[in-house]
Write an enzyme that holds these catalytic residues in place. Structure first.
Site, short mmCIF file in Angstrom:
data_model
loop_
_atom_site.label_atom_id
_atom_site.label_comp_id
_atom_site.label_asym_id
_atom_site.label_seq_id
_atom_site.Cartn_x
_atom_site.Cartn_y
_atom_site.Cartn_z
N HIS A 13 48.20 54.38 29.15
CA HIS A 13 47.13 53.40 28.95
C HIS A 13 46.20 53.88 27.84
CE1 HIS A 13 48.63 52.70 33.03
NE2 HIS A 13 48.23 51.45 32.87
N HIS A 37 44.52 40.28 33.09
CA HIS A 37 45.16 41.33 33.88
C HIS A 37 45.39 40.84 35.32
CE1 HIS A 37 46.05 45.44 35.36
NE2 HIS A 37 46.46 45.60 34.13
N HIS A 60 50.03 41.47 28.03
CA HIS A 60 49.71 42.00 29.36
C HIS A 60 48.80 41.02 30.09
CE1 HIS A 60 49.93 45.31 32.15
NE2 HIS A 60 48.66 45.67 32.06
N ASP A 69 49.30 50.20 27.82
CA ASP A 69 48.79 49.00 28.46
C ASP A 69 47.27 48.96 28.46
OD1 ASP A 69 51.44 48.66 29.08
OD2 ASP A 69 51.15 48.42 31.24
N ASP A 70 46.76 47.75 28.62
CA ASP A 70 45.35 47.46 28.95
C ASP A 70 44.38 47.42 27.77
OD1 ASP A 70 46.40 47.46 31.47
OD2 ASP A 70 45.09 48.98 32.31
NI NI Z 1 47.59 47.06 33.25
#
Ligand code: NI
Length: 276
Positions: free
Chosen positions: A243, A156, A152, A101-102
Site C-alpha cells: 500500500h 473503497h 480500486h 493499493d489505496d
Molecule cells: Ni484497499
C-alpha cells in the site's frame, strides 16, 4: 504451298508455342494457388495467436469468485495465466509485479515514484477514485513513467455487498477520472478486500487482479518485517501486494526492489505478467 510444308507450320511451331503457352498458364495457376494458400494459413495462424491473447484475460473476468482472502490465487480464475508461480515466459527470467493499493497519497506515492524511477522499476497502482482530486499530477506521473494504473473503486467499497449497477458505477467513476488525466481507461481492477462479484457485468472491460504475496504491510510500521515477509515468500511470476498509503510500506517496497533486483528479479506491470 505444299501440304507437307503447310502441315509443318500448323503442327510444328504452332503446337510448340501452344505447349509453351499451356506450361506458362499451368505454372501461373500453380504459383497463384500456392501464394493464396500460404497467405491464408499465415493469416489464420495470426488470428489464432491474436485471439488467444485477447481471450485469456476476458476468461478471468467471467469466472471470478468471492475470495475475501485470496491466498495464492493472483487472478480469480486459477487457470488464468499469471495465476501459477512459474516464470510466465517459460524462460530463465525471474519476473514479479509490485502492486500498490489505496493511493494516490500526496507524500508517500510521490516518494515511491521517485524511488521506482531511480531503480528503473515499473509497478501497478490500484488507485482509489476519491483520492485522485488534488493528486492529478501523481496520476500523470504514473502514466508518463510507465506504470500501469488500475482501479480500486471510488470509495473503497466491498463490491460483493452492492448491486451490480452501483458496483459498476464505483469502478466507472474512478476510471473516468484516470481517463481525464491520462487519456486511458483502467482495465484492471483490484476489488477492495479481495471481494468480487462474479455475476457483475458492466459495460466496460474489467479484469480482476488479486495477489500472491501479502505481507499485511498495513498492520505494522515495521519496515524490516514487511521486507522479510515478502522475501521469504516470493517466487517468479508472483504479484506482491503493498500500500502506497504508508511511509513504512514505501520504505519496504524500495528495499524489496533492491534485494530482489540483486537476486536477478525483473519487475513488470501486471498486464505484462498476464500477457507474457
Ligand atoms: Ni484497499
Amino acid at each position: 504451298m505444299d501440304p507437307q510444308r503447310k502441315g509443318f507450320w500448323v503442327n510444328g511451331p504452332w503446337r510448340a508455342s501452344a505447349r509453351i503457352g499451356t506450361q506458362i498458364v499451368k505454372s501461373l495457376v500453380f504459383w497463384t494457388l500456392t501464394a493464396v494458400l500460404l497467405s491464408s494459413s499465415y493469416e489464420s495462424i495470426m488470428q489464432i495467436r491474436g485471439s488467444s491473447q485477447r481471450v485469456q484475460p476476458a476468461a478471468s473476468v467471467e469466472s471470478g469468485g468471492d475470495l475475501p482472502d485470496a491466498g495464492n490465487s493472483a487472478f480469480l480464475d486459477e487457470d488464468a495465466p499469471g495465476a501459477d508461480t512459474g516464470a510466465p515466459d517459460g524462460g530463465d527470467r525471474k519476473l514479479a509485479a509490485l502492486t500498490f493499493d489505496d493511493g494516490p497519497h500526496p507524500v508517500y506515492t510521490a516518494k515511491l515514484l521517485d524511488g521506482l524511477k531511480e531503480r528503473g522499476v515499473q509497478a501497478t497502482f490500484f488507485v482509489i477514485g476519491k483520492n485522485i482530486p488534488g493528486n492529478e499530477e501523481l496520476i500523470r506521473r504514473m502514466d508518463e513513467e510507465g506504470h500501469l494504473i488500475g482501479n480500486h473503486t471510488y470509495n473503497h467499497v466491498k463490491i460483493c455487498d452492492m448491486s451490480g449497477e452501483a458496483a459498476c458505477e464505483e469502478v466507472e467513476r474512478t476510471s473516468e477520472l484516470v481517463q481525464e488525466i491520462t487519456g486511458r481507461n483502467t482495465e484492471f481492477v483490484r476489488p477492495p478486500f479481495g471481494a468480487w462479484n462474479k455475476q457483475m457485468e458492466c459495460s466496460f472491460v474489467m479484469i480482476p487482479v488479486l495477489w500472491d504475496v501479502d505481507p499485511l504491510d498495513w498492520t505494522t510500521k515495521n519496515t524490516e518485517l514487511v521486507v522479510q515477509r515478502v522475501l521469504g515468500e516470493v517466487e517468479s511470476g508472483d504479484i506482491i501486494l503493498l500500500h502506497d498509503w504508508y511511509d513504512s510500506s514505501v520504505e519496504a517496497a524500495l528495499r524489496i526492489v533492491d534485494e530482489m533486483q540483486a537476486q536477478g528479479y525483473e519487475f513488470v506491470t501486471v498486464d505484462r505478467l498476464i500477457l507474457e
